[in-house]
Design an enzyme around this catalytic site. Structure first.
Site, short mmCIF file in Angstrom:
data_model
loop_
_atom_site.label_atom_id
_atom_site.label_comp_id
_atom_site.label_asym_id
_atom_site.label_seq_id
_atom_site.Cartn_x
_atom_site.Cartn_y
_atom_site.Cartn_z
N ASP A 153 -15.01 2.20 7.67
CA ASP A 153 -13.95 3.08 7.17
C ASP A 153 -14.42 3.88 5.97
OD1 ASP A 153 -11.20 4.09 6.73
OD2 ASP A 153 -11.43 2.92 4.90
N ARG A 164 -14.36 12.45 6.85
CA ARG A 164 -13.09 13.14 7.07
C ARG A 164 -12.75 14.04 5.90
NH1 ARG A 164 -9.43 8.51 7.14
NH2 ARG A 164 -7.78 10.07 7.17
N SER A 183 -7.57 3.78 9.07
CA SER A 183 -8.27 3.67 7.79
C SER A 183 -7.53 2.71 6.86
CB SER A 183 -8.37 5.06 7.14
OG SER A 183 -8.88 4.96 5.83
N HIS A 216 0.85 -1.19 0.00
CA HIS A 216 0.00 0.00 0.00
C HIS A 216 0.88 1.23 0.00
CE1 HIS A 216 -3.45 2.60 0.74
NE2 HIS A 216 -2.64 3.29 1.53
N LYS A 261 -8.62 -1.69 6.17
CA LYS A 261 -8.90 -2.28 4.85
C LYS A 261 -7.89 -3.36 4.51
CE LYS A 261 -9.15 1.57 2.36
NZ LYS A 261 -9.21 2.73 3.25
#
Length: 431
Positions: A166, A173, A188, A87, A192
């Protein structure tokens, strides 16, 4: 009607006054917000209290686990291969997922890369891939698992069933000025990724002008927090802290970033893109139990490219098809001879966005051929009249606003002047 065990206003008071929430309070808050009992304005107040006052490590862990519990968890126990994922916190010209997933998969591990679309100046991986004719982001569970087993790499859209809390909280947000909170970013991302079920995870945490968190120390804090969250959940996790002061590579956009990714898969491409792709591949393969994999060889001998073609074909794309080309271009040339000493990432990202490469709202389409191709990077010698970069768009009226974003974003100096890059591409490894 069941009596709720807590009062959300009491919880808001606790965080407002710099107190800590218990596991039970956080579990209830996430569940009550997901089912609509807690109102949006109340959760907005909570996120602002967290943004201003932070959270303890135990609270961040509890928030992450509660968001995971709000939905499904994927399970790869039936696969014959070990899973590893990556990620990135996002940046300008960050197309690394495209060459990285097939490169890692070419070594017999599975890469379940659930990706997203861009919002603002950071482009989304799915937007880039959708510039390939026929390619589709949505797969059924059967298609997803079959491709993971047979090809090894899948890049597709995440289903709405993963960490729905989320998804709801992120949207809030985004419109309440609370995106850049380390507890909220960490929970967050990791909710995931842990819900995805991968056995190993490598995080590419950006710092610098084109990153979410520009300060390197804030980036390091985020990386350390996420690595600990992964390990707490039983996921082998590490992070690279990487420089996003300067755009990554030479292409910023969608179709042009696919072209650059193909150059890397063919054994070429810009040095910085190749360096980061190789470094992340080594991390992913080490965590997947293959520390001796020769990743450079897989780029040179065509294995990674073969896996790319199989991955694109499996999702309906034509890997041999021509990529879209914009109707209009505008070339910016050097006003003087000298050395390019500065090239700030963020303004180039905003300019590409204004050209049509990004979107202001989630429902907006992107122009796949829009973007910027750089012809020089900091440290390069340039001569007066030499092209510095080319802007591409379907509507020529977009060029003026893109040029406005680039005022002061780059500078030509003299030989011997300090060149600003913000340091090495890879600043640190965490984990």
């Amino acid at each position: 009607m069941a009596i709720e065990p807590f009062d959300v206003v009491d919880l808001i008071h606790t965080k407002r006054d710099r107190g800590a929430l218990s596991t039970a309070q956080i579990d209830w808050m996430v569940d009550a917000y997901t089912r609509g009992y807690i109102a949006e304005e109340q959760m907005a107040a909570m996120t602002m209290a967290i943004f201003l006052n932070g959270m303890e490590r135990s609270e961040i862990r509890d928030l992450t686990l509660a968001m995971i519990a709000s939905g499904e968890r994927m399970n790869f126990d039936g696969l014959s291969k070990r899973t590893t994922d990556k990620h990135s916190t996002g940046g300008v010209g960050d197309k690394i997922t495209l060459p990285l997933a097939p490169l890692v998969a070419s070594f017999g591990v599975a890469v379940p890369q659930l990706s997203g679309r861009g919002l603002g100046h950071t482009g989304g991986t799915l937007d880039k891939l959708e510039s390939i004719p026929g390619w589709r982001a949505s797969l059924s569970n059967e298609e997803f698992y079959s491709q993971l087993e047979n090809v090894g790499a899948v890049i597709c859209a995440a289903g709405s069933g993963l960490a729905p809390a989320d998804g709801k909280l992120y949207s809030l947000r985004d419109i309440t000025g609370t995106v850049e909170s380390i507890p909220l970013i960490a929970s967050s991302i990791m909710s995931k990724k842990i819900a995805e079920g991968t056995a190993a995870l490598v995080l590419d945490v950006k710092f610098g002008s084109g990153a979410f968190l520009q300060d390197i120390n804030r980036g390091r804090e985020l990386a350390e927090t996420m690595v600990q969250l992964g390990r707490d959940a039983g996921v082998a996790t590490s992070a690279l802290l990487t420089n996003m002061n300067v755009p990554l590579g030479l292409a910023i956009g969608n179709a042009n970033e696919v072209r650059e990714s193909l150059e890397v898969l063919a054994g070429g491409g810009p040095a910085d893109v190749t360096e980061l792709t190789i470094a992340l591949a080594r991390e992913m393969l080490t965590l997947a139990g293959k520390p001796d994999a020769d990743v450079e060889a897989a780029l040179k001998d065509g294995r990674a490219m073969d896996t790319w073609r199989a991955m694109i074909s499996a999702q309906g794309g034509d890997p041999a098809a021509a990529l879209p080309v914009a109707r209009e271009t505008h070339v910016v040339t050097a006003s003087r001879s000298g050395v390019l000493v500065d090239q700030k990432a963020l303004p180039f990202g905003i300019a590409a966005w204004r050209l049509g490469a990004g979107r202001a709202r989630k429902q907006d389409p992107v122009q796949h051929a829009a973007g910027i191709d750089l012809h020089a990077k900091p440290g390069d010698t340039v001569t007066e009249g030499q092209p510095l970069f080319t802007m591409s768009a379907d509507e020529p009226e977009r060029f003026e606003r893109a040029l406005e974003a680039l005022e002061g974003a780059y500078r030509i100096g003299d030989a011997g002047d300090e060149v600003f890059t913000g340091g090495p591409l890879i600043a640190d490894r965490i984990g």
